[in-house]
Design an enzyme around this catalytic site. Structure first.
Site, PDB file in Angstrom:
ATOM      1  N   GLY A  14       0.859  -0.546   0.520  1.00  0.00           N
ATOM      2  CA  GLY A  14       0.180  -0.281   0.083  1.00  0.00           C
ATOM      3  C   GLY A  14       0.560   1.139   0.304  1.00  0.00           C
ATOM      4  N   SER A  15       1.490   1.001  -0.785  1.00  0.00           N
ATOM      5  CA  SER A  15       2.810   2.406  -0.898  1.00  0.00           C
ATOM      6  C   SER A  15       2.179   3.316  -1.252  1.00  0.00           C
ATOM      7  CB  SER A  15       3.994   2.381  -1.522  1.00  0.00           C
ATOM      8  OG  SER A  15       3.848   1.974  -2.449  1.00  0.00           O
ATOM      9  N   ASN A  16       1.160   3.019  -2.288  1.00  0.00           N
ATOM     10  CA  ASN A  16       0.110   4.186  -3.089  1.00  0.00           C
ATOM     11  C   ASN A  16      -0.448   4.348  -2.749  1.00  0.00           C
ATOM     12  OD1 ASN A  16       1.678   4.899  -6.394  1.00  0.00           O
ATOM     13  ND2 ASN A  16       1.820   2.381  -6.382  1.00  0.00           N
ATOM     14  N   ARG A  68     -16.795 -15.017  -8.410  1.00  0.00           N
ATOM     15  CA  ARG A  68     -16.462 -13.822  -9.026  1.00  0.00           C
ATOM     16  C   ARG A  68     -17.954 -12.984  -7.934  1.00  0.00           C
ATOM     17  NH1 ARG A  68     -12.737 -13.673 -13.946  1.00  0.00           N
ATOM     18  NH2 ARG A  68     -12.656 -11.616 -13.382  1.00  0.00           N
ATOM     19  N   LEU A  96     -11.148  -7.749 -12.221  1.00  0.00           N
ATOM     20  CA  LEU A  96     -13.403  -7.085 -12.017  1.00  0.00           C
ATOM     21  C   LEU A  96     -13.288  -7.073 -13.372  1.00  0.00           C
ATOM     22  CD1 LEU A  96     -12.175  -3.611 -10.039  1.00  0.00           C
ATOM     23  CD2 LEU A  96     -12.480  -6.061  -8.755  1.00  0.00           C
ATOM     24  N   ASN A 110      -7.233   3.574 -11.566  1.00  0.00           N
ATOM     25  CA  ASN A 110      -5.518   2.699 -11.382  1.00  0.00           C
ATOM     26  C   ASN A 110      -3.723   2.923 -11.502  1.00  0.00           C
ATOM     27  OD1 ASN A 110      -5.040  -0.680 -10.956  1.00  0.00           O
ATOM     28  ND2 ASN A 110      -4.662  -0.629 -12.899  1.00  0.00           N
ATOM     29  N   HIS A 112      -1.024   1.845 -12.697  1.00  0.00           N
ATOM     30  CA  HIS A 112       0.077   0.846 -13.644  1.00  0.00           C
ATOM     31  C   HIS A 112       1.773   1.489 -13.762  1.00  0.00           C
ATOM     32  CE1 HIS A 112       0.846  -2.735 -15.675  1.00  0.00           C
ATOM     33  NE2 HIS A 112       1.227  -2.570 -17.134  1.00  0.00           N
ATOM     34  N   GLU A 177       5.405   7.237  -9.435  1.00  0.00           N
ATOM     35  CA  GLU A 177       3.737   5.813  -9.363  1.00  0.00           C
ATOM     36  C   GLU A 177       2.800   7.626  -7.908  1.00  0.00           C
ATOM     37  OE1 GLU A 177       3.407   2.291  -8.606  1.00  0.00           O
ATOM     38  OE2 GLU A 177       4.340   1.855 -10.184  1.00  0.00           O
TER      39      GLU A 177
HETATM   40  C1  GRF Z   1       2.426  -0.489  -7.910  1.00  0.00           C
HETATM   41  O1  GRF Z   1       3.589  -1.198  -8.620  1.00  0.00           O
HETATM   42  C2  GRF Z   1       1.831  -0.152  -8.512  1.00  0.00           C
HETATM   43  O2  GRF Z   1       1.622   0.148  -9.669  1.00  0.00           O
HETATM   44  C3  GRF Z   1       1.062  -1.439  -8.843  1.00  0.00           C
HETATM   45  O3  GRF Z   1       1.265  -2.953  -7.693  1.00  0.00           O
HETATM   46  C4  GRF Z   1       2.563  -1.540  -7.200  1.00  0.00           C
HETATM   47  C5  GRF Z   1       2.222  -1.859  -5.896  1.00  0.00           C
HETATM   48  O4  GRF Z   1       2.291  -1.473  -4.746  1.00  0.00           O
HETATM   49  N1  GRF Z   1      -0.544  -2.427  -9.669  1.00  0.00           N
HETATM   50  P1  GRF Z   1       1.892  -0.203  -3.252  1.00  0.00           P
HETATM   51  O5  GRF Z   1       1.001  -1.404  -2.678  1.00  0.00           O
HETATM   52  O6  GRF Z   1       1.334   0.774  -4.248  1.00  0.00           O
HETATM   53  O7  GRF Z   1       3.272  -0.117  -2.704  1.00  0.00           O
END
Ligand code: GRF
Length: 217
Positions: A14-16, A68, A96, A110, A112, A177
């Site tokens: 969950g760093s993003n 699902r 999904l 999202n 990516h 990101e």
């Molecule tokens: C990130 O690289 C994101 O782009 C991808 O999965 C990774 C998630 O990392 N979809 P984090 O959990 O946000 O650290």
């Protein structure tokens, strides 16, 4: 204008998610993170979210087996319960179905770790290195039923160095990101993003003219 209520969907560290929470701490940010939802009870990001006082929910996909539709119904119920207006996927590792995605038209985004449409799917950094790509980066896009295929809202670029390995390149992309995801959410929450013919316009101009492509570092 009231701040948009946002859920962040995670499966891991969950760093993003943390970058979005951080940006939204500013009361002038047009969105607030009101829910972090994980499909895995052991996702590291859940503790980070709880520590900042944000509500968390776990909807374990394993409990639904191959059903699902039932899994997605539980996701939807959690989002409705928290009166969510925008959904941010941030390392959410479940595909999904159209049945769910179509409930969030232009309201689910999202991040990516590649410059789409190149390197959809997994292992993007190694694949970029293997391909000899000279630039690499990250993309924020709307979610559509096809994986990693929705209209592009923002991209950030890094130069690939000859000395890079998957880890060093991945670290630089991750920093990008964390920079672009909050910026993209801000524009969406401000109502500045429109999709025309499958392409995003920001304030009526194409993405590339709207300052939404970060220069190489
Ligand atoms: C990130 O690289 C994101 O782009 C991808 O999965 C990774 C998630 O990392 N979809 P984090 O959990 O946000 O650290």
């Amino acid at each position: 204008m009231s701040r948009k209520r946002v859920a962040v969907l995670i499966s891991g560290r969950g760093s993003n998610m943390a970058a979005l929470i951080d940006a939204a701490k500013d009361k002038t940010f047009p969105a607030e993170i009101v829910l972090v939802l994980s499909n895995r009870p052991d996702a590291g990001g859940l503790a980070t979210a709880s520590a900042t006082g944000i509500a968390t929910e776990v909807v374990e996909h394993t409990q639904y087996g191959k059903d699902r539709a039932a899994f997605e119904a539980a996701l939807q119920a959690a989002l409705v319960k928290h009166r969510i207006e925008i959904v941010c996927l941030a390392g959410f590792m479940r595909l999904l179905t159209a049945g769910f995605v179509d409930r969030w038209p232009e309201r689910m985004i999202n991040i990516h770790p590649a410059l789409l449409p190149a390197f959809k799917g997994l292992d993007t950094h190694q694949r970029a290195l293997d391909a000899g790509a000279k630039v690499h980066g990250a993309t924020v896009h709307f979610v559509v039923p096809e994986m990693d295929a929705g209209p592009i809202i923002m991209q950030g670029v890094v130069a690939v160095s000859p000395d890079d390995n998957e880890q060093t390149l991945g670290q630089r992309v991750l920093a990008v990101e964390h920079r672009i995801y909050p910026q993209a959410l801000k524009m969406l929450a401000e109502g500045r993003v429109r999709v025309i013919d499958g392409r995003c316009l920001i304030d009526g101009v194409p993405v590339s003219d709207a300052g939404t492509t970060a220069p190489p570092d």
